[in-house]
Write a protein that holds these residues in place. Structure first.
Motif, PDB file in Angstrom:
ATOM      1  N   ASN A   1       0.828  -1.209   0.000  1.00 44.88           N
ATOM      2  CA  ASN A   1       0.000   0.000   0.000  1.00 44.88           C
ATOM      3  C   ASN A   1       0.865   1.263   0.000  1.00 44.88           C
ATOM      4  O   ASN A   1       0.626   2.180   0.767  1.00 44.88           O
ATOM      5  N   TYR A   2       1.916   1.255  -0.849  1.00 48.56           N
ATOM      6  CA  TYR A   2       2.794   2.433  -0.911  1.00 48.56           C
ATOM      7  C   TYR A   2       2.039   3.627  -1.494  1.00 48.56           C
ATOM      8  O   TYR A   2       1.217   3.479  -2.392  1.00 48.56           O
TER       9      TYR A   2
ATOM     10  N   SER B   1       6.605   5.323  16.210  1.00 49.15           N
ATOM     11  CA  SER B   1       5.148   5.366  16.017  1.00 49.15           C
ATOM     12  C   SER B   1       4.783   5.662  14.562  1.00 49.15           C
ATOM     13  O   SER B   1       3.671   5.377  14.132  1.00 49.15           O
ATOM     14  N   SER B   2       5.757   6.220  13.788  1.00 51.51           N
ATOM     15  CA  SER B   2       5.405   6.526  12.397  1.00 51.51           C
ATOM     16  C   SER B   2       5.340   5.261  11.532  1.00 51.51           C
ATOM     17  O   SER B   2       4.769   5.264  10.448  1.00 51.51           O
ATOM     18  N   LEU B   3       5.957   4.156  11.993  1.00 56.18           N
ATOM     19  CA  LEU B   3       6.041   2.955  11.149  1.00 56.18           C
ATOM     20  C   LEU B   3       4.680   2.306  10.960  1.00 56.18           C
ATOM     21  O   LEU B   3       4.024   1.948  11.933  1.00 56.18           O
ATOM     22  N   ARG B   4       4.289   2.130   9.701  1.00 57.40           N
ATOM     23  CA  ARG B   4       3.085   1.327   9.484  1.00 57.40           C
ATOM     24  C   ARG B   4       3.477  -0.086   9.062  1.00 57.40           C
ATOM     25  O   ARG B   4       2.688  -1.013   9.167  1.00 57.40           O
TER      26      ARG B   4
ATOM     27  N   ALA C   1       2.318  -3.687  12.950  1.00 56.05           N
ATOM     28  CA  ALA C   1       3.240  -3.182  11.916  1.00 56.05           C
ATOM     29  C   ALA C   1       4.275  -4.220  11.525  1.00 56.05           C
ATOM     30  O   ALA C   1       4.917  -4.102  10.487  1.00 56.05           O
ATOM     31  N   ILE C   2       4.487  -5.253  12.360  1.00 50.35           N
ATOM     32  CA  ILE C   2       5.529  -6.240  12.023  1.00 50.35           C
ATOM     33  C   ILE C   2       5.028  -7.146  10.900  1.00 50.35           C
ATOM     34  O   ILE C   2       4.034  -7.848  11.046  1.00 50.35           O
ATOM     35  N   CYS C   3       5.725  -7.086   9.771  1.00 52.98           N
ATOM     36  CA  CYS C   3       5.274  -7.823   8.578  1.00 52.98           C
ATOM     37  C   CYS C   3       6.390  -8.723   8.047  1.00 52.98           C
ATOM     38  O   CYS C   3       7.224  -8.275   7.257  1.00 52.98           O
ATOM     39  N   PRO C   4       6.415  -9.985   8.468  1.00 51.15           N
ATOM     40  CA  PRO C   4       7.415 -10.900   7.910  1.00 51.15           C
ATOM     41  C   PRO C   4       7.089 -11.158   6.435  1.00 51.15           C
ATOM     42  O   PRO C   4       5.915 -11.141   6.051  1.00 51.15           O
ATOM     43  N   CYS C   5       8.137 -11.403   5.634  1.00 51.90           N
ATOM     44  CA  CYS C   5       7.840 -11.790   4.252  1.00 51.90           C
ATOM     45  C   CYS C   5       8.792 -12.891   3.819  1.00 51.90           C
ATOM     46  O   CYS C   5       9.795 -13.143   4.487  1.00 51.90           O
ATOM     47  N   ALA C   6       8.462 -13.556   2.736  1.00 50.56           N
ATOM     48  CA  ALA C   6       9.302 -14.650   2.226  1.00 50.56           C
ATOM     49  C   ALA C   6       9.702 -14.307   0.801  1.00 50.56           C
ATOM     50  O   ALA C   6       8.856 -13.907   0.000  1.00 50.56           O
TER      51      ALA C   6
ATOM     52  N   ARG D   1       0.356  -8.449   5.200  1.00 47.32           N
ATOM     53  CA  ARG D   1      -0.118  -7.072   4.991  1.00 47.32           C
ATOM     54  C   ARG D   1      -0.219  -6.378   6.340  1.00 47.32           C
ATOM     55  O   ARG D   1      -0.483  -7.029   7.354  1.00 47.32           O
ATOM     56  N   PRO D   2      -0.001  -5.053   6.373  1.00 48.41           N
ATOM     57  CA  PRO D   2      -0.116  -4.371   7.664  1.00 48.41           C
ATOM     58  C   PRO D   2      -1.524  -4.565   8.221  1.00 48.41           C
ATOM     59  O   PRO D   2      -2.508  -4.467   7.483  1.00 48.41           O
ATOM     60  N   GLY D   3      -1.616  -4.893   9.518  1.00 46.75           N
ATOM     61  CA  GLY D   3      -2.913  -5.220  10.106  1.00 46.75           C
ATOM     62  C   GLY D   3      -3.682  -3.987  10.521  1.00 46.75           C
ATOM     63  O   GLY D   3      -3.186  -2.874  10.500  1.00 46.75           O
TER      64      GLY D   3
END
Length: 1565
Positions: free
Chosen positions: A537-538, A620-623, A655-660, A672-674
C-alpha cells in the motif's frame, strides 16, 4: 529447582548488576567461581535459606531468573544489555534468535542424558600445535552466524541468563570420577608436553611412566631421526622380550600385554577402553532389511519406519492471491516512471546516503537521478567505442561492481543501463572464482564501477587491474559524473512499453556454491513493483528506511525499483554503519518519520542490544516493519523480543510484517499491515519429528522437539501458489504435507541466464496430481522454500531447499540444527554464534557435519564438553546423529560478502582437508547404521565336499610348478661338486684370475675386486684364524658383522672352509646404537654364536662406551677382526659328511617384529644356486649388477653365493652409497652395459623420487638403459605395482624397456620361489575385486572397475619348485578362484627354524606339512605364510604348456580380521595415502577390534585435524570399515625395516606404550 518466589521482585539496580555480572562471565572476564561468589552476595538479602539442604546443593539449585516479557520495563532490564554492553560485545551474547522454548527443550534433553553417564575419551593433542588466530578484537556487535546474505539464514537461540546457568552446574555428562585424567587432563598431559603440570594425570598416568621403565624398552624407533623430515636409517627391530623362533602362531609377549591381551596402565589404553565402553551402547535403530550390492557385499538399506507419520489430508489446490488492481497512473514501464518523476518532480528526494557515523551525507533527487542516468546511458552507447564499432549494443550484459556503502552511484548505474537497454548484472566486490563463472556464462566483457572502488582493486606491476581467478577479461568503466559526456539535446533514450526482454540479472549462489544469474524481464520487473506497491500500500512521497543490500533481493526490489515507481524517498543504511552504530536505522526512522522499514532479524537484534543509548526514539510513524527473513523459522523470537522492547517507543504490534522471498520467485508472500486492535495472527507449533518426515503435525506429546513458526502473510497480488514434493516429479502435496513452494505470476524470474537445462526444472514447472497427470497448463516457478499453506490461506515457511539435509530418508533443516547447537550454552565456546551445518555424502547416505568457530579464550575442556553436549542435544531433539563436529579458530571460516559464513566454501574446505580445525569429534560408530552385516564363516563344510564342489564347478585345483629339474641338462659341475666350497676350490684351480666380484663406492670407482684365487686364499686364511684364535670346532656358529662388501663374502667362505656355520648380521649404525645394537645382541644370543668376525672399526664400536649404554658389552663372545690376517695355510679344508649338513643360518626380522632364523643345508644352497643359474641363464662370461642388502634372504644368496656357483661376475653396489650419489646404480648399469640387475624396493623408490625430475640430466650424462633385459626387485611381499610402473615410465626416456622390470617372491621357509629370469612370458597383471578378496575369493574385473585392485605376477616359478594354494584353516587344497596360503615344495626349501626351544610341532607345521586330502603322493610342503592365488593364463610357458601365474596378495599374519572379513593393511593404507597431499606415510593395525590408522603428516601441524575426517571417510567408503582411532605423527615415526617394509607391530607397541609423541590422537565415537 528451588525457586524462591521473591526473585521477580528484585530491585531494578540489583537486576542490572546481575545482568552486568552475567555479561562479565560470558566475556570470560571473571571466573565461574568469582561469578558465583559475587552473585551469591548480591542475592543473599533476597534468597531465604532452604532448610536442611546441604549448602553445596543450595548452589546447585540456584534461583533461576524468569525472563519476563509482559511489561516493556522489565523486558528492557532482562535483556541484560547495560550501558557498557555495546562497547564490549565481543562475546556471543547474541539474543538475536533466542528462542526460550527451544533453549528449555535443549536443557531438558540434556538433563535426560545426564542419567546415562558416559565417558568419552578426549582427544590427545600436542600443546604447541594449534595456535589460535587472534580474533579481531574490534569487530562490532556481531558478524553473525551463517551468511548475512540470503545464502543461509542466521539464527541463534542463545541462552537467557537464567537457563544458561542451570545447565552449567548440571553434572557434566562426561563422567570424570572414575576415568581420572583421561578426560580432564589428557589435553595437558601428552606425557605432560609443553607445560610441566605436575598434578595433571591420574594414577594410571604415573603408573604408565614408571612401569615402562622397569621393562626392557623396545628400541625407540623415533629417536633415530636427526632431522624431523628425514626418515631414519632403516632399522630391523626385533620384538621386545623373549624371542620365539616362529613367526606365526606364537603369542607375542609385548611389554604392555597382560594376560587377556589388554595392555595395562598406558594412558592410550585407558582411553581406548573408554572408547570401547562407549561403543558398547546400543546404536539408534536396528535395521532389518538388506539388499545385495554387487553380490559380494550386503549393505543395509534403511526401511521406512512403520510408525512414521503419513500425510492424511486431501490433495491441495493452488491458492490465488487477490487480483492485481489496475491503477490509472501506473506507468507502462519502470523507465517511464523515472522519466515522469525526473522531469515533473525534479526536486523531490529519491535516495539518501549515510556516512560512516550514520549521518545523512547526500540526497539524490529524482531530477539528478534522471539527468545522470541519461548521461551514463548516452556514454555507454556512444562514447566507449567508435561510431562504427560500439563496445556495447542494446541487450549486452554489464557487470555492476559497487561497494555496499555507495547506493547513489549504484542507482545511477542501474537506471543508466536500463535507459541504454543494456542488462545490468550487480555483483559483489571483485574476487570469488564462482562470480567469474557467472560473468562467463552471461558473456560479460564490461564492468562499471566507481573511481574509489577502482583504485582499491589489486593491480599488476604495470598498473593493469589483476585478472581474477576464473574471471573473463573485463574492461573497467568508471561512472563518476566527471567522466560522463552530456547527451546532445536531440538524443532521447528508447523507452518502450515493458515486454519480455531481459531487464536485469540478479545473482544467486546455489547449495554447491556455484553462482547463477536469475534473469528478470522488464514486464516482470514492472509487475513485481506493482504487486509490492499494492501489497504494501505504498503512496507517493512516503519515506522508507532500507537496511538491506540494495544490489539484490528485497533491498533492490523495494529500495531501488518500487521506490521509483511510487516516487518514494529511501534512506539507505549500509552494513558498515550498522556495525559501528547498530541503532542507526531506528534513529533514521525516528528522524525521518519513516512509514516503512526493511530489515532482517539481525537488525532487530542489534537495535535491542544498543537501545539503552537512545531513550527518546519513537517508532510510532512505522506502518510496516518488513522483516525480510521472517521466513526463517527462528525469526519468531526476534520479532517478539523486538516488539516487547519497542512497544513502549510507539511500535504497533500489527506493523511487524514478515515476508518470504527467493531470487527465482522474487517476493513469495508478505504479511499485509494489520488493522489496529485486530487479533494478531496465530503461530504454528509443529512437531520436529513430523517435519522430518515432511508431515505437518501439531506438537502435543514432546515439547522438547517443537518448532514454532509465524506466517509470512498471503500470496502476492496477481499470483498463484502451490506446494509440490521437493524431490521427484512436481506432484502436488496433500494439505498436511510440507513441500516446496511454487509460485505462478507475471512477477517472477524467467530463467537462469545461459543455463537452459537447469532453467526448465525451476522456471517451467507444471504440477501433477497423484496419478502423474498435469494440473492445468500454467507454469510455476520453484521458490526454493519449504513450507505449507495453513488455515485462512496463510503461508508458512519452515526452511529452505538449500538447507535441507536428507539423512536415511528423513529431512532435517540445517537452520534448526544450528539453533540447537546455539542453545547448548555456547557462550564459553562458540565465537559470535558462528556455526555452519551441512551434509556430506559418505557410504550411501548423507552425513551431518557441524562446524563452529571457537572463541580464542575457550579451554580445551569447555570445547570438548560443548561438543559432547551438542551431539546429545541434536540426537534428542532431531533424532539424528552428527557424523563430524569440528571447531575452527575464530574468524577462519570463509565469509560471504556481508560477513556471514559461506556454507558451500566451508564444505569444500572440509572435503579438501583445508579447514584446519583446532578440535574435532567424529561419530561414525553412532551414525553409520547401514554397514553390511559381519560375515559368519560357514561351519560344517568338509574339505572333501569343497573339493567335489570345485570339480563339479569345473574349477582347477590351484597349483603351479617351475620347469622340471631332471630334464634340464647341466654341465658336469653339479655331478662332480656337491658343495659350494668344492666349486670355489675348483674355480681357483681352473680359472684363478677370473674376477668374480667388483665392489663400487659412491663415486662409481672400483674399490675392491676378488678373483677366484684371491677369494679362495683369503677364505683359507680366515679359516685358519678361526681354528687358531677362536679355537672353534666344526658346527660352531659364527656371526659375521660386516658392511656390504667383499670382506663379508670372504668371511662366509672362511667359515665354510673351517666347518663353522656363518650367520650374517647387519652391523649396528654408529649414529643410532641404541636402536640398532639390541638387534645384533639378540641375534648373537639366539644363534648361540661362539665367535664374532668383524672389522677393526666395528670391533671398537662393539666395545665402546656408547655401546655399553645400549647392551652389556662384557658378555660378547670372542671378537676377531679380519683386517690383518697372518699368511698361514690351512691344514685341510672341511668337507661336510652329508649335503644335509647345515651350511649357514639366515636371520631376519619379519614385518610383525618376529626375529626368525632358518637353517640352510648344503643341499639347499646348491639346489638354490642351480635353480637361479638355470632361470637367469648365468655363466662365466656374464655380468650382473646387484644393489641390495646382503644380510638375509635372496639378497644374501645373490651377493655371496651365486657368482661362485655359476662363475659370472657380480658388480656389487652397497645401497647406502646411493644416499650420497643417486646416479650410482643406473650409471653403473649403463657403463658396464649390464643385462641383468637386481635391486630392492628402497633403491627403486630412491631413484624414482630422487631422479624423477632429472631424466634430462641422466641423458646429458650419457646414461642409457637400453641394454637392460631384466631389472628384478627382490622382495618378500605383494609386488608394489605402482612403484614399478612409475619407475618403468620415468626411465623409458633413457632406454629402459617397459618389459624389463619384474619382482621376485620368497619367504622365510624358502627364500626364492619366483624369479622372472630371461626366458618365458612377461609378467602378467590382473585386476581383482577387492570386496571378493575380503571374502577370500578371487574375482577378476575390468580395469577401472570400482573397488578393483591391480596385482602383478611375482616373476616365474623357479625350476624344481611346486606351489599349491591351501585353505590355512582346513589345510585342504583350493580352487583357482580362491585366495589361500601359498605352500611350496622344492629342493632348496630351508630345513627348519633355528630356535631356542626346538618346538618340533611348530617346525613340522611350517616345514613338513601334508595336505589334509586330495594328494595321493603325500608330498611334504612348507607353509610360506603368504596369501595368494594361481591363475592359468593364455601365454605359453617354456615347456609348451599354458603358463600358470602366481599372484601374491600379502602376509597372512599381517592381515586384519574385521567384521568377519580379511583385510590387507596395504590396501587400507593405499586408500588413506591418497586422501591428502600432506600424508607422507600411513600404517594401520587393530587393537581390541578397533582399527587404528597412523598417518605421518609432512605438512604444517595446522593440517593435522583435517586428516581425521578424510581418513575416516575414505576407509568407510572404500573398505566398509569404521576407523576407531586416528593418530597423526611426525614424518619418520612409522618404523620401516631394511627391506622397506613397515613394521606395524612395533608401531602398535609404541602407540600403546605412549612412545609416539603424536601430534594428535582422535578417538572416533
Amino acid at each position: 529447582m528451588a525457586e524462591p518466589a521473591a526473585v521477580p521482585a528484585l530491585p531494578r539496580e540489583v537486576r542490572e548488576q546481575l545482568a552486568e555480572l552475567e555479561l562479565e562471565l560470558s566475556e570470560g572476564d571473571i571466573t565461574q567461581k568469582g561469578y558465583e561468589k559475587k552473585r551469591a552476595k548480591l542475592l543473599a538479602p533476597y534468597v531465604p535459606q532452604t532448610q536442611g539442604v546441604d549448602p553445596a546443593l543450595q548452589k546447585e539449585s540456584r534461583p533461576q531468573m524468569p525472563v519476563p516479557t509482559a511489561t516493556p520495563a522489565s523486558a528492557s532490564s532482562s535483556s541484560s544489555s547495560s550501558k557498557f554492553h555495546r562497547a564490549r560485545s565481543g562475546g556471543a551474547r547474541d539474543e538475536r534468535y533466542r528462542s526460550d522454548i527451544h533453549t528449555e527443550a535443549v536443557q531438558a534433553a540434556l538433563a535426560k542424558h545426564k542419567e546415562q553417564k558416559m565417558a568419552l575419551p578426549m582427544p590427545t593433542k600436542r600443546r604447541s600445535t594449534f595456535v589460535q588466530s587472534p580474533a579481531d578484537a574490534c569487530t562490532p556487535p556481531d558478524t553473525s552466524s551463517a551468511s548475512e546474505d540470503e545464502g543461509s539464514l542466521r539464527r541463534q537461540a542463545a541462552l537467557s541468563a537464567a537457563l544458561h546457568q542451570s545447565l552449567q552446574n548440571a553434572e557434566s555428562w562426561i563422567n570424570r570420577s572414575v576415568q581420572g585424567s583421561s578426560t580432564s587432563s589428557s589435553a595437558s598431559s601428552t606425557l605432560s608436553h609443553g607445560e610441566g603440570k605436575g598434578t595433571s594425570g591420574s594414577l594410571a598416568d604415573v603408573f604408565a611412566n614408571t612401569r615402562i621403565e622397569s621393562f626392557s624398552v623396545p628400541p625407540d624407533v623415533t629417536a633415530t631421526t636427526s632431522t624431523p623430515s628425514a626418515r631414519p636409517a632403516a632399522i630391523d627391530l626385533p620384538p621386545s622380550g623373549i624371542v620365539k623362533g616362529m613367526h606365526k602362531g606364537s603369542n607375542r609377549s609385548s611389554l604392555m600385554d597382560t594376560a587377556d591381551g589388554v595392555p595395562v596402565s598406558s594412558r592410550v589404553s585407558t582411553k581406548i577402553q573408554q572408547l570401547l565402553n562407549t561403543l558398547k551402547r546400543p546404536k539408534r535403530p536396528p535395521l532389518k532389511e538388506f539388499f545385495v550390492d554387487d553380490f559380494e557385499e550386503i549393505v543395509e538399506v534403511p526401511q521406512p519406519d512403520p510408525n512414521q507419520p503419513k500425510p492424511e489430508g486431501r490433495q491441495m489446490t493452488p491458492v490465488k492471491g487477490e487480483p492485481l488492481g489496475v491503477v490509472c497512473n501506473w506507468p507502462p514501464a519502470l523507465e517511464a516512471a523515472l522519466q515522469r518523476w525526473g522531469t515533473t518532480q525534479a526536486k523531490c528526494p529519491c535516495l539518501t546516503a549515510l556516512d560512516v557515523t550514520g549521518k545523512p551525507v547526500y540526497t539524490l533527487t529524482y531530477g539528478k537521478l534522471w539527468s545522470r542516468s541519461l548521461k551514463l546511458a548516452y556514454t555507454l552507447l556512444n562514447k566507449l567505442g567508435t561510431k562504427n564499432e560500439p563496445v556495447l549494443k542494446p541487450g549486452d550484459r554489464v557487470a555492476l561492481v559497487y561497494p555496499n556503502n555507495d547506493p547513489v552511484m549504484f542507482m545511477v548505474a542501474f537506471y543508466g543501463c536500463l535507459l541504454a537497454e543494456v542488462i545490468p548484472v550487480p555483483i559483489e566486490d571483485a574476487g570469488g572464482q564462482q562470480i567469474g563463472f557467472l560473468l562467463g556464462s552471461c558473456g560479460i566483457a564490461l564492468a562499471l564501477t566507481t573511481e574509489v572502488c577502482l583504485k582499491g582493486l589489486p593491480k599488476t606491476q604495470n598498473g593493469e587491474i589483476v585478472q581474477f581467478k576464473g574471471w573473463p577479461r573485463l574492461k573497467w568503466v568508471v561512472t563518476d559524473s566527471k567522466y560522463l559526456s552530456k547527451s546532445p539535446k536531440d538524443w532521447q533514450p528508447n523507452i518502450s512499453a515493458a515486454g519480455t526482454e531481459p531487464a536485469y540479472i540478479e545473482y544467486k549462489t546455489s547449495k554447491e556454491g556455484s553462482v547463477m544469474g536469475v534473469t528478470v524481464s522488464r514486464v516482470a520487473m514492472l509487475a513485481h513493483c506493482q504487486a509490492l506497491s499494492q501489497a504494501c500500500n505504498y503512496s507517493e512521497g512516503e519515506t522508507i528506511v532500507n537496511v538491506l543490500d540494495f544490489k539484490k533481493d528485497a533491498g533492490l526490489w523495494h529500495g531501488i525499483l518500487t521506490n521509483v515507481m511510487n516516487k518514494l524517498h529511501t534512506i539507505s543504511v549500509p552494513y558498515s554503519v550498522m556495525k559501528t552504530c547498530p541503532l542507526s536505522w531506528v534513529q533514521r526512522v525516528h528522524a525521518h518519520k519513516a512509514k516503512v522499514a526493511l530489515v532482517k532479524c539481525r537488525d532487530l537484534h542489534w537495535a535491542m542490544m544498543a537501545h539503552r543509548d537512545q531513550r527518546d526514539v519513537s517508532l510510532s510513524s512505522l506502518r510496516m516493519l518488513i522483516v525480510t527473513d521472517g521466513a526463517n523459522p527462528w525469526s519468531v523470537s526476534s520479532c517478539d523480543a523486538f516488539l516487547s522492547l519497542f512497544q513502549s517507543h510507539g511500535l504497533k504490534p500489527e506493523a511487524i510484517c514478515p515476508c518470504a522471498t527467493s531470487p527465482e520467485a522474487m517476493t513469495v508472500a508478505i504479511r499485509r499491515p494489520g488493522v489496529p486492535g485486530a487479533p494478531l495472527p496465530g503461530r504454528a507449533i509443529l512437531s520436529m519429528n513430523g517435519l522430518s518426515f515432511g508431515v505437518i503435525r501439531v506438537n502435543t506429546e514432546d515439547k522438547n522437539s517443537a518448532l514454532t513458526v509465524q506466517d509470512v502473510g498471503h500470496v502476492m497480488p496477481g499470483g498463484m501458489m502451490c506446494i509440490v514434493k521437493p524431490d521427484g516429479p512436481p506432484q502436488l502435496c496433500k494439505t498436511d504435507e510440507i513441500g516446496e513452494i511454487c509460485v505462478s505470476s507475471r512477477a517472477g524470474g524467467m530463467m537462469y541466464y545461459g543455463l537452459a537445462g537447469v532453467t526448465k526444472n525451476t522456471f517451467e514447472v507444471i504440477p501433477v496430481n497423484s496419478s502423474g497427470s498435469p494440473v492445468g497448463e500454467v507454469p510455476f516457478v520453484r521458490s526454493g522454500l519449504l513450507g505449507f499453506v495453513g488455515p485462512g490461506s496463510l503461508v508458512f515457511v519452515v526452511g529452505k531447499m538449500d538447507g535441507l539435509l536428507t539423512v536415511s530418508g528423513r529431512r532435517h533443516n540445517a537452520d534448526d540444527i544450528v539453533a540447537t547447537g546455539l542453545a547448548v550454552e555456547s557462550i564459553k565456546t562458540v565465537y559470535r554464534g558462528r556455526i555452519a551445518v551441512f551434509s556430506v555424502s559418505v557410504f550411501y547416505d548423507e552425513r551431518i557435519v557441524v562446524v563452529a568457530e571457537q572463541r580464542p579464550d575457550a579451554s580445551e575442556e569447555d570445547s570438548f564438553q560443548w561438543m559432547s553436549r551438542v551431539l546429545q542435544a541434536i540426537d534428542s531433539i532431531h533424532q539424528v546423529g552428527v557424523y563430524c563436529l569440528a571447531l575452527v579458530p575464530a574468524n577462519t571460516l570463509p565469509k560471504t560478502p556481508l560477513g556471514g559464513i559461506h556454507i558451500s566454501q566451508t564444505k569444500q574446505h572440509f572435503l579438501e582437508g583445508s579447514l584446519h580445525p583446532c578440535n574435532i569429534l567424529m561419530c561414525p560408530h553412532t551414525c553409520v547404521t547401514n554397514l553390511p552385516k559381519p560375515r559368519q564363516k560357514q561351519p560344517g563344510v568338509g574339505p572333501a565336499s569343497v573339493m567335489v564342489g570345485n570339480l563339479v564347478a569345473g574349477k582347477r585345483i590351484a597349483q603351479a610348478s617351475g620347469r622340471d629339474l631332471g630334464q634340464i641338462e647341466d654341465n658336469d659341475l653339479v655331478k662332480k661338486h656337491q658343495f659350494l666350497t668344492e666349486v670355489l676350490q675348483w674355480r681357483a684351480q681352473a680359472t684363478p684370475d677370473h674376477p668374480l666380484f667388483l665392489l663400487l663406492n659412491a663415486k662409481g670407482t672400483t674399490v675392491c675386486t676378488a678373483t677366484c684365487l684371491q677369494l679362495h686364499k683369503k677364505a683359507e686364511r680366515i679359516a685358519s684364524v678361526l681354528c687358531d684364535k677362536g679355537h672353534l670346532n666344526a658346527g660352531d656358529n659364527v656371526v659375521l658383522l660386516y658392511p656390504p662388501g667383499i670382506e663379508l663374502i670372504t668371511a662366509f667362505y672362511g667359515c665354510l672352509y673351517s666347518g663353522c656355520v656363518p650367520v650374517t648380521v647387519r652391523p649396528p649404525h654408529a649414529q643410532s646404537l641404541v636402536a640398532t645394537l639390541p638387534t645384533v645382541r639378540m641375534i648373537v644370543e639366539v644363534s648361540k654364536a661362539a665367535c664374532i668376525l668383524t672389522t677393526q672399526t666395528l670391533m671398537r664400536l662393539l666395545k665402546s662406551r656408547e655401546a655399553a649404554g645400549a647392551v652389556d658389552v662384557k658378555t660378547w663372545p670372542t671378537i676377531i677382526d679380519t683386517d690383518d690376517l697372518p699368511r698361514k695355510r690351512l691344514a685341510q679344508i672341511y668337507k661336510p659328511p652329508t649335503p644335509e649338513m647345515l651350511a649357514y643360518l639366515d636371520f631376519s626380522v619379519s614385518t610383525t617384529g618376529m626375529l626368525t632364523g632358518v637353517k640352510m643345508s648344503h643341499a639347499a644352497v646348491s639346489g638354490l644356486c642351480r635353480a637361479i643359474k638355470l632361470q637367469c641363464e648365468l655363466y662365466s662370461s656374464r655380468q650382473i649388477a646387484i644393489c641390495l642388502d646382503p644380510y638375509c634372504g635372496l639378497g644374501f644368496v645373490l651377493w655371496c653365493l651365486c657368482s661362485v656357483y655359476s662363475g659370472h661376475q657380480s658388480i656389487l653396489i652397497p645401497p647406502m652409497e646411493l644416499e650420497s650419489n643417486l646416479f650410482l646404480w643406473l650409471s653403473t648399469v649403463s657403463q658396464y652395459k649390464i643385462r641383468d640387475t637386481f635391486c630392492s624396493y628402497s633403491v627403486m623408490e630412491l631413484c624414482t623420487k630422487g631422479l624423477g625430475n632429472q631424466v634430462e640430466m641422466l641423458k646429458a650424462r650419457g646414461i642409457n638403459l637400453s641394454c637392460v633385459r631384466t631389472c628384478v626387485v627382490v622382495a618378500e611381499e605383494r609386488p608394489r605395482v605402482s612403484l614399478t610402473h612409475s619407475f618403468s615410465k620415468l626411465f623409458k626416456d633413457i632406454g629402459l624397456s617397459s618389459r624389463a622390470v619384474s619382482t621376485t617372491f620368497g619367504s622365510r621357509v624358502n627364500v626364492a620361489i619366483c624369479l622372472q629370469g630371461t626366458s618365458g612370458p612377461d609378467p602378467t597383471t590382473v585386476y581383482v575385486d577387492l570386496k571378493s578378496l575380503r571374502h577370500d575369493r578371487v574375482r577378476l574385473v575390468e580395469r577401472g572397475a570400482p573397488q578393483s585392485l591391480l596385482l602383478s605376477e611375482s616373476g616365474k616359478i623357479l625350476p624344481g619348485v611346486k606351489v599349491v594354494i591351501v585353505n590355512p584353516e582346513t589345510k585342504g587344497p583350493l580352487g583357482d578362484s580362491h585366495l589361500g596360503e601359498i605352500w611350496v615344495n622344492s629342493p632348496h626349501t630351508a630345513s627348519g627354524y633355528y630356535t631356542i626351544y626346538d618346538n618340533e610341532t611348530l617346525q613340522a607345521d611350517h616345514f613338513n606339512t601334508r595336505l589334509s586330502f586330495g594328494d595321493a603322493a603325500q608330498t611334504l610342503w612348507a607353509r610360506t605364510g603368504y596369501l595368494g592365488f594361481v591363475r592359468r593364463t593364455e601365454l605359453t610357458a617354456a615347456s609348451g604348456e599354458r603358463h600358470d601365474a602366481l599372484y601374491v596378495v600379502g602376509a597372512l599374519d599381517e592381515t586384519l580380521e574385521l567384521r568377519g572379513l580379511r583385510y590387507h593393511p596395504i590396501d587400507i593404507e593405499t586408500s588413506v595415502s591418497r586422501t591428502h597431499r600432506s600424508i607422507a606415510e600411513c600404517a594401520v593395525f587393530t587393537w581390541t577390534n578397533l582399527l587404528v590408522v597412523v598417518v605421518e603428516l609432512c605438512g604444517c601441524e595446522q593440517e593435522a585435524l583435517d586428516l581425521v575426517p578424510l581418513v575416516t571417510n575414505v576407509v568407510l567408503e572404500e573398505h566398509y570399515l569404521i576407523v576407531g582411532v586416528v593418530v597423526v605423527v611426525d614424518p619418520g615415526v612409522i618404523p620401516i625395516n631394511s627391506r622397506g617394509e613397515k613394521q606395524r607391530m612395533h608401531l602398535r607397541d609404541s602407540f600403546l606404550a605412549d612412545q609416539l609423541d603424536p601430534i594428535y590422537v582422535a578417538y572416533n565415537m
